[in-house]
Design a protein around this motif. Structure first.
Motif, short mmCIF file in Angstrom:
data_model
loop_
_atom_site.label_atom_id
_atom_site.label_comp_id
_atom_site.label_asym_id
_atom_site.label_seq_id
_atom_site.Cartn_x
_atom_site.Cartn_y
_atom_site.Cartn_z
N PRO A 13 0.65 -0.99 0.02
CA PRO A 13 0.18 -0.05 0.01
C PRO A 13 0.70 0.74 0.24
O PRO A 13 1.83 1.34 0.46
CB PRO A 13 -0.89 0.04 0.82
CG PRO A 13 0.23 -0.80 2.54
CD PRO A 13 0.65 -2.15 1.22
N VAL A 14 0.72 2.84 -0.99
CA VAL A 14 0.57 3.42 -0.64
C VAL A 14 0.00 5.04 -0.12
O VAL A 14 -0.70 4.96 0.13
CB VAL A 14 1.17 3.88 -1.73
CG1 VAL A 14 1.58 5.94 -1.76
CG2 VAL A 14 1.60 2.92 -2.95
N ILE A 15 0.81 4.92 1.85
CA ILE A 15 0.20 5.99 2.01
C ILE A 15 0.92 7.37 2.29
O ILE A 15 1.12 7.64 1.85
CB ILE A 15 0.25 4.88 3.94
CG1 ILE A 15 0.18 3.51 3.92
CG2 ILE A 15 0.03 6.16 4.81
CD1 ILE A 15 -1.38 3.38 3.30
N TYR A 16 -0.61 8.52 1.58
CA TYR A 16 -0.59 9.99 1.81
C TYR A 16 -0.92 10.19 3.26
O TYR A 16 -2.44 10.20 3.72
CB TYR A 16 -0.84 10.23 0.17
CG TYR A 16 -1.08 11.79 0.44
CD1 TYR A 16 0.58 12.16 0.01
CD2 TYR A 16 -2.22 11.98 1.21
CE1 TYR A 16 0.69 13.62 0.47
CE2 TYR A 16 -2.13 13.14 1.37
CZ TYR A 16 -0.70 14.67 0.38
OH TYR A 16 -1.02 15.78 0.38
N ALA A 27 7.07 2.17 -0.22
CA ALA A 27 6.32 1.76 0.08
C ALA A 27 5.83 0.35 1.48
O ALA A 27 5.14 1.10 2.73
CB ALA A 27 5.50 0.81 -0.94
N THR A 28 6.60 -0.37 1.77
CA THR A 28 7.09 -1.41 1.73
C THR A 28 8.28 -1.29 3.65
O THR A 28 7.76 -1.68 4.05
CB THR A 28 8.32 -2.45 1.42
OG1 THR A 28 9.02 -2.57 0.97
CG2 THR A 28 6.78 -3.16 -0.35
N ASP A 66 -3.33 8.15 4.80
CA ASP A 66 -4.54 7.20 3.84
C ASP A 66 -4.11 6.41 3.03
O ASP A 66 -3.05 6.90 2.26
CB ASP A 66 -5.34 8.67 3.40
CG ASP A 66 -6.61 9.61 4.23
OD1 ASP A 66 -6.20 8.26 5.04
OD2 ASP A 66 -6.27 11.20 3.79
N ARG A 67 -4.57 5.56 2.72
CA ARG A 67 -3.90 4.64 1.69
C ARG A 67 -4.40 5.56 0.51
O ARG A 67 -5.85 5.80 -0.17
CB ARG A 67 -4.90 3.17 2.28
CG ARG A 67 -4.32 2.34 0.74
CD ARG A 67 -4.74 0.85 1.18
NE ARG A 67 -4.46 -0.69 0.50
CZ ARG A 67 -4.17 -1.35 1.07
NH1 ARG A 67 -4.77 -1.75 1.94
NH2 ARG A 67 -2.97 -2.50 0.07
N VAL A 68 -3.54 5.17 -0.39
CA VAL A 68 -4.20 6.42 -1.24
C VAL A 68 -3.66 4.97 -2.86
O VAL A 68 -4.17 5.53 -4.66
CB VAL A 68 -3.53 7.50 -2.09
CG1 VAL A 68 -3.74 8.31 -0.83
CG2 VAL A 68 -1.77 7.41 -1.80
N ASP A 112 -1.82 0.84 -4.00
CA ASP A 112 -1.22 -0.21 -4.53
C ASP A 112 -0.35 -0.99 -4.82
O ASP A 112 -0.49 -0.50 -6.77
CB ASP A 112 -1.90 -1.23 -3.95
CG ASP A 112 -2.87 -1.07 -2.98
OD1 ASP A 112 -2.79 -1.74 -1.60
OD2 ASP A 112 -4.19 -1.20 -2.69
N TYR A 113 1.04 -1.15 -4.65
CA TYR A 113 1.99 -0.59 -5.46
C TYR A 113 1.47 -2.87 -5.94
O TYR A 113 1.46 -3.26 -4.42
CB TYR A 113 3.31 -1.11 -5.31
CG TYR A 113 3.59 -0.24 -5.78
CD1 TYR A 113 3.66 0.86 -6.83
CD2 TYR A 113 3.98 0.76 -4.88
CE1 TYR A 113 3.91 1.93 -7.01
CE2 TYR A 113 4.46 2.78 -5.22
CZ TYR A 113 4.43 3.05 -6.18
OH TYR A 113 5.40 4.61 -6.85
#
Length: 126
Positions: free
Chosen positions: A58-61, A103-104, A64-66, A68-69
């Motif tokens: 998941p990519v978090i901004y 991201a990870t 908030d999860r915005v 996924d890779y």
């Protein structure tokens, strides 16, 4: 990253590279990336190295999860593997893998290119 973890990851990455060379030697060139992904996952599992394919990252901004890779391979839940079948690795490929590491929050990745008779390997760390 602690020295023990570095040593363990170094050993793991060497084993993964050995498996990637085996896949490259057996299959040769000309297949799609997905074929190499499946073959490498198979070889890693044969060597009793845990590998998962298409693992969401998941990519978090700002909490908030915005997005996924999806990682080509995640080995032993600690090493990101990105596979390519391209004429040459580009800066964009490096940036992609560095984003996977961010991201990870994992420290190490291998970028592997199966396009040519000689496997191309790039090791990336944060």
């Amino acid at each position: 990253m602690k020295t023990d973890e570095q040593e363990w990851l170094n050993g793991l990455s060497e084993r993964v590279i050995g498996c990637a060379f085996e896949v490259s030697n057996v299959l040769g060139i000309g297949f799609l990336e997905k074929v190499y992904q499946r073959a490498l996952a198979n070889e890693l599992n044969r060597q009793q190295i845990r590998a998962e394919t298409e693992v969401p990252a998941p990519v978090i901004y700002k909490g908030d999860r915005v997005g996924d890779y999806y990682l080509d391979l995640l080995v032993e839940k600690r090493l990101v593997i990105e596979l390519k079948c391209v004429n040459g690795l580009l800066n964009e490929h490096t940036a992609q893998v560095l984003n996977y590491l961010r991201a990870t929050q994992l420290p190490l990745a291998l970028l592997l290119n199966f396009k040519h008779p000689r496997l191309q390997i790039k090791r990336l760390a944060l």
